[in-house]
Design an enzyme around this catalytic site. Structure first.
Site, PDB file in Angstrom:
ATOM      1  N   TYR A  53      96.080  82.407  48.159  1.00  0.00           N
ATOM      2  CA  TYR A  53      95.037  83.084  47.367  1.00  0.00           C
ATOM      3  C   TYR A  53      95.643  83.988  46.292  1.00  0.00           C
ATOM      4  CZ  TYR A  53      91.565  80.896  50.184  1.00  0.00           C
ATOM      5  OH  TYR A  53      90.789  79.924  50.772  1.00  0.00           O
ATOM      6  N   GLN A  88      79.931  77.398  43.916  1.00  0.00           N
ATOM      7  CA  GLN A  88      80.855  77.229  45.043  1.00  0.00           C
ATOM      8  C   GLN A  88      82.215  77.798  44.659  1.00  0.00           C
ATOM      9  OE1 GLN A  88      80.230  73.079  47.015  1.00  0.00           O
ATOM     10  NE2 GLN A  88      79.758  72.836  44.844  1.00  0.00           N
ATOM     11  N   HIS A 106      80.441  80.757  48.261  1.00  0.00           N
ATOM     12  CA  HIS A 106      81.705  80.650  49.012  1.00  0.00           C
ATOM     13  C   HIS A 106      82.577  81.878  48.803  1.00  0.00           C
ATOM     14  CE1 HIS A 106      81.294  75.987  49.179  1.00  0.00           C
ATOM     15  NE2 HIS A 106      80.513  76.612  50.039  1.00  0.00           N
ATOM     16  N   CYS A 114      87.187  93.550  55.199  1.00  0.00           N
ATOM     17  CA  CYS A 114      87.880  94.056  56.393  1.00  0.00           C
ATOM     18  C   CYS A 114      87.322  93.369  57.639  1.00  0.00           C
ATOM     19  CB  CYS A 114      87.669  95.573  56.537  1.00  0.00           C
ATOM     20  SG  CYS A 114      88.391  96.227  58.067  1.00  0.00           S
ATOM     21  N   CYS A 117      85.843  96.335  60.158  1.00  0.00           N
ATOM     22  CA  CYS A 117      84.577  97.083  59.950  1.00  0.00           C
ATOM     23  C   CYS A 117      83.634  96.402  58.971  1.00  0.00           C
ATOM     24  CB  CYS A 117      84.909  98.508  59.470  1.00  0.00           C
ATOM     25  SG  CYS A 117      85.495  98.558  57.767  1.00  0.00           S
ATOM     26  N   CYS A 133      92.553  98.576  55.336  1.00  0.00           N
ATOM     27  CA  CYS A 133      91.180  98.704  54.842  1.00  0.00           C
ATOM     28  C   CYS A 133      90.950 100.120  54.302  1.00  0.00           C
ATOM     29  CB  CYS A 133      90.210  98.440  55.994  1.00  0.00           C
ATOM     30  SG  CYS A 133      88.503  98.906  55.624  1.00  0.00           S
ATOM     31  N   CYS A 136      88.292 101.808  57.074  1.00  0.00           N
ATOM     32  CA  CYS A 136      88.629 102.195  58.459  1.00  0.00           C
ATOM     33  C   CYS A 136      90.123 102.255  58.713  1.00  0.00           C
ATOM     34  CB  CYS A 136      87.984 101.210  59.435  1.00  0.00           C
ATOM     35  SG  CYS A 136      88.804  99.600  59.470  1.00  0.00           S
ATOM     36  N   GLY A 172      79.943  69.488  38.086  1.00  0.00           N
ATOM     37  CA  GLY A 172      81.346  69.497  38.491  1.00  0.00           C
ATOM     38  C   GLY A 172      81.563  69.726  39.964  1.00  0.00           C
ATOM     39  N   ASN A 198      78.706  65.400  35.609  1.00  0.00           N
ATOM     40  CA  ASN A 198      80.007  65.247  36.261  1.00  0.00           C
ATOM     41  C   ASN A 198      80.824  64.205  35.496  1.00  0.00           C
ATOM     42  OD1 ASN A 198      82.122  64.661  38.183  1.00  0.00           O
ATOM     43  ND2 ASN A 198      80.822  65.586  39.763  1.00  0.00           N
TER      44      ASN A 198
HETATM   45  C1  BV8 Z   1      79.281  75.748  57.268  1.00  0.00           C
HETATM   46  C2  BV8 Z   1      86.123  78.630  49.541  1.00  0.00           C
HETATM   47  C3  BV8 Z   1      78.100  76.113  59.198  1.00  0.00           C
HETATM   48  C4  BV8 Z   1      87.559  78.870  49.757  1.00  0.00           C
HETATM   49  C5  BV8 Z   1      85.344  76.440  50.290  1.00  0.00           C
HETATM   50  C6  BV8 Z   1      77.130  69.471  57.759  1.00  0.00           C
HETATM   51  C7  BV8 Z   1      76.377  70.648  57.690  1.00  0.00           C
HETATM   52  C8  BV8 Z   1      77.011  71.888  57.661  1.00  0.00           C
HETATM   53  C9  BV8 Z   1      78.411  71.964  57.680  1.00  0.00           C
HETATM   54  C10 BV8 Z   1      79.151  70.801  57.746  1.00  0.00           C
HETATM   55  C11 BV8 Z   1      78.524  69.566  57.781  1.00  0.00           C
HETATM   56  N1  BV8 Z   1      79.482  68.609  57.839  1.00  0.00           N
HETATM   57  C12 BV8 Z   1      80.694  69.206  57.825  1.00  0.00           C
HETATM   58  C13 BV8 Z   1      80.534  70.540  57.795  1.00  0.00           C
HETATM   59  C14 BV8 Z   1      81.624  71.516  57.812  1.00  0.00           C
HETATM   60  C15 BV8 Z   1      82.147  71.850  56.439  1.00  0.00           C
HETATM   61  C16 BV8 Z   1      82.227  70.694  55.503  1.00  0.00           C
HETATM   62  O1  BV8 Z   1      81.349  70.491  54.664  1.00  0.00           O
HETATM   63  N2  BV8 Z   1      83.308  69.944  55.607  1.00  0.00           N
HETATM   64  C17 BV8 Z   1      83.504  68.834  54.691  1.00  0.00           C
HETATM   65  C18 BV8 Z   1      84.967  68.830  54.218  1.00  0.00           C
HETATM   66  C19 BV8 Z   1      83.124  67.566  55.413  1.00  0.00           C
HETATM   67  N3  BV8 Z   1      81.341  72.897  55.837  1.00  0.00           N
HETATM   68  C20 BV8 Z   1      81.604  74.178  56.169  1.00  0.00           C
HETATM   69  O2  BV8 Z   1      82.442  74.490  57.010  1.00  0.00           O
HETATM   70  C21 BV8 Z   1      80.787  75.265  55.479  1.00  0.00           C
HETATM   71  N4  BV8 Z   1      80.283  76.129  56.494  1.00  0.00           N
HETATM   72  O3  BV8 Z   1      78.688  74.736  57.083  1.00  0.00           O
HETATM   73  O4  BV8 Z   1      79.040  76.602  58.268  1.00  0.00           O
HETATM   74  C22 BV8 Z   1      77.816  77.189  60.121  1.00  0.00           C
HETATM   75  C23 BV8 Z   1      76.619  77.128  60.789  1.00  0.00           C
HETATM   76  C24 BV8 Z   1      76.335  78.127  61.661  1.00  0.00           C
HETATM   77  C25 BV8 Z   1      77.229  79.171  61.852  1.00  0.00           C
HETATM   78  C26 BV8 Z   1      78.422  79.212  61.162  1.00  0.00           C
HETATM   79  C27 BV8 Z   1      78.726  78.212  60.284  1.00  0.00           C
HETATM   80  C28 BV8 Z   1      81.622  76.159  54.576  1.00  0.00           C
HETATM   81  C29 BV8 Z   1      82.216  75.386  53.457  1.00  0.00           C
HETATM   82  C30 BV8 Z   1      82.889  76.350  52.472  1.00  0.00           C
HETATM   83  C31 BV8 Z   1      84.377  76.140  52.515  1.00  0.00           C
HETATM   84  N5  BV8 Z   1      85.006  76.929  51.454  1.00  0.00           N
HETATM   85  N6  BV8 Z   1      85.901  77.199  49.352  1.00  0.00           N
HETATM   86  C32 BV8 Z   1      88.378  78.424  48.590  1.00  0.00           C
HETATM   87  O5  BV8 Z   1      87.824  78.134  47.500  1.00  0.00           O
HETATM   88  O6  BV8 Z   1      89.599  78.398  48.764  1.00  0.00           O
HETATM   89  S1  BV8 Z   1      85.018  74.808  49.939  1.00  0.00           S
HETATM   90  C33 BV8 Z   1      85.850  74.272  48.527  1.00  0.00           C
HETATM   91  O7  BV8 Z   1      85.478  72.900  48.324  1.00  0.00           O
HETATM   92  C34 BV8 Z   1      85.385  74.949  47.270  1.00  0.00           C
HETATM   93  O8  BV8 Z   1      84.791  76.172  47.457  1.00  0.00           O
HETATM   94  C35 BV8 Z   1      84.373  74.035  46.693  1.00  0.00           C
HETATM   95  O9  BV8 Z   1      83.170  74.643  46.736  1.00  0.00           O
HETATM   96  C36 BV8 Z   1      84.250  72.979  47.692  1.00  0.00           C
HETATM   97  C37 BV8 Z   1      83.789  71.675  47.106  1.00  0.00           C
HETATM   98  O10 BV8 Z   1      84.643  71.316  46.100  1.00  0.00           O
HETATM   99  P1  BV8 Z   1      84.042  71.018  44.641  1.00  0.00           P
HETATM  100  O11 BV8 Z   1      83.667  72.317  44.010  1.00  0.00           O
HETATM  101  O12 BV8 Z   1      82.997  69.977  44.715  1.00  0.00           O
HETATM  102  O13 BV8 Z   1      85.342  70.502  43.959  1.00  0.00           O
HETATM  103  P2  BV8 Z   1      86.029  69.072  44.164  1.00  0.00           P
HETATM  104  O14 BV8 Z   1      87.452  69.213  43.757  1.00  0.00           O
HETATM  105  O15 BV8 Z   1      85.700  68.533  45.512  1.00  0.00           O
HETATM  106  O16 BV8 Z   1      85.272  68.172  43.093  1.00  0.00           O
HETATM  107  C38 BV8 Z   1      85.434  68.454  41.727  1.00  0.00           C
HETATM  108  C39 BV8 Z   1      84.351  67.679  41.015  1.00  0.00           C
HETATM  109  O17 BV8 Z   1      84.401  68.006  39.640  1.00  0.00           O
HETATM  110  C40 BV8 Z   1      84.527  66.174  41.114  1.00  0.00           C
HETATM  111  O18 BV8 Z   1      83.269  65.578  41.343  1.00  0.00           O
HETATM  112  C41 BV8 Z   1      85.053  65.775  39.727  1.00  0.00           C
HETATM  113  O19 BV8 Z   1      84.593  64.500  39.330  1.00  0.00           O
HETATM  114  C42 BV8 Z   1      84.431  66.837  38.859  1.00  0.00           C
HETATM  115  N7  BV8 Z   1      85.194  67.150  37.652  1.00  0.00           N
HETATM  116  C43 BV8 Z   1      86.548  67.291  37.527  1.00  0.00           C
HETATM  117  N8  BV8 Z   1      86.836  67.646  36.254  1.00  0.00           N
HETATM  118  C44 BV8 Z   1      85.649  67.753  35.582  1.00  0.00           C
HETATM  119  C45 BV8 Z   1      84.601  67.446  36.468  1.00  0.00           C
HETATM  120  N9  BV8 Z   1      83.318  67.445  36.107  1.00  0.00           N
HETATM  121  C46 BV8 Z   1      83.037  67.778  34.824  1.00  0.00           C
HETATM  122  N10 BV8 Z   1      83.989  68.095  33.916  1.00  0.00           N
HETATM  123  C47 BV8 Z   1      85.291  68.092  34.257  1.00  0.00           C
HETATM  124  N11 BV8 Z   1      86.223  68.396  33.331  1.00  0.00           N
END
Ligand code: BV8
Length: 229
Positions: A53, A88, A106, A114, A117, A133, A136, A172, A198
């Protein structure tokens, strides 16, 4: 509730020089997701996660909004109170372009949390496992981002906005991360006109009425210009 709800993903910031997650050379290829974007990974190796990060914080500090971010800020200015951006992304490029109604589902790279706390504050450029923190004093700080397995921020607010939206656009995002990946279908079922902007089709493309294929810096300004007639 806002009439226009816009979900953005890493693709809107790609032309600002920030890496996407799943494209060639994507962030998750360099660092396995399990090691750097899960609570378990952080518990195992907080030094590695802070390094990940810290590198992104430095990258974001050098990044500038691109025409896509700026077009969305123009849309919000012209349609005051009618636009909500649900991002996101953990960068602050929407705010840097002038958008005000932005919900970081996200979390944010610029914020720290923290684990003892629950206090939140502006993160330093470089965080470390030794940081304490300001509230705390516990040495249990972490980036204020939502990892896999953690509940995204603002879900009630997002679901209410999707219910009332006339237009839902996704810009995107690959439609592979839930629950964000399900927003288009929700909006579609509740009567919104859904638009996907996209570089290429995404995993959620079937949920959209309209597709505008191309780079965000081109297709987003065109789309906004049409909306503003
Ligand atoms: C949760 C922060 C539940 C950190 C990120 C079903 C329901 C609920 C959950 C799940 C489910 N199935 C699976 C899950 C679990 C999981 C999940 O989805 N897993 C996936 C991998 C299968 N989800 C979770 O864990 C989420 N939490 O559901 O909690 C819960 C319920 C009760 C109690 C507690 C919990 C939390 C998910 C958040 C994870 N954190 N990021 C960090 O950034 O380091 S996710 C990370 O990937 C990013 O934040 C981003 O948001 C995310 C998706 O990526 P994209 O933004 O789409 O980027 P990507 O590279 O994938 O794609 C880029 C796109 O841009 C492409 O389409 C490309 O074509 C396009 N592009 C590229 N260049 C251009 C462009 N478009 C236009 N112009 C360009 N120039």
């Amino acid at each position: 509730m806002e009439k226009i709800v816009i979900l953005t993903g890493a693709g809107i910031s790609a032309e600002s020089g920030l890496g996407t997650f799943r494209g060639a050379g994507g962030l998750w290829e360099q660092y396995p997701l399990e090691d750097v974007a899960t609570p378990e990974g952080f518990a195992r190796d907080p030094v590695l996660v802070h390094e990940f990060y810290n590198a992104r914080r430095a990258q974001v500090a050098a990044a500038r909004p691109n025409p896509a971010h700026r077009a969305l800020a123009r849309l919000e200015d012209a349609r005051a109170g009618e636009v909500l951006i649900v991002t996101q992304n953990i960068d602050a490029l929407h705010e840097a372009a002038g958008s005000r109604n932005v919900l970081h589902m996200h979390g944010e790279l610029s914020r720290a949390l923290c684990r003892a706390c629950g206090a939140r504050w502006d993160a330093p450029e470089q965080m470390s496992a030794q940081d304490v923190c300001p509230g705390c004093g516990a040495a249990l700080t972490r980036p204020d981002v939502v990892w896999f397995g953690e509940m995204p921020y603002g879900m009630d607010r997002i679901e209410a906005a999707l219910a009332g939206a006339e237009i839902f656009a996704a810009i995107g995002t690959s439609g592979q991360v839930w629950p964000a990946a399900g927003f288009a279908r929700l909006a579609h079922e509740m009567g919104a006109h859904t638009v996907e902007l996209n570089l290429e089709p995404s995993a959620a493309s079937a949920d959209f009425h309209e597709h505008r294929q191309g780079r965000a810096s081109e297709v987003v300004p065109e789309w906004v210009a049409e909306l503003l007639g």
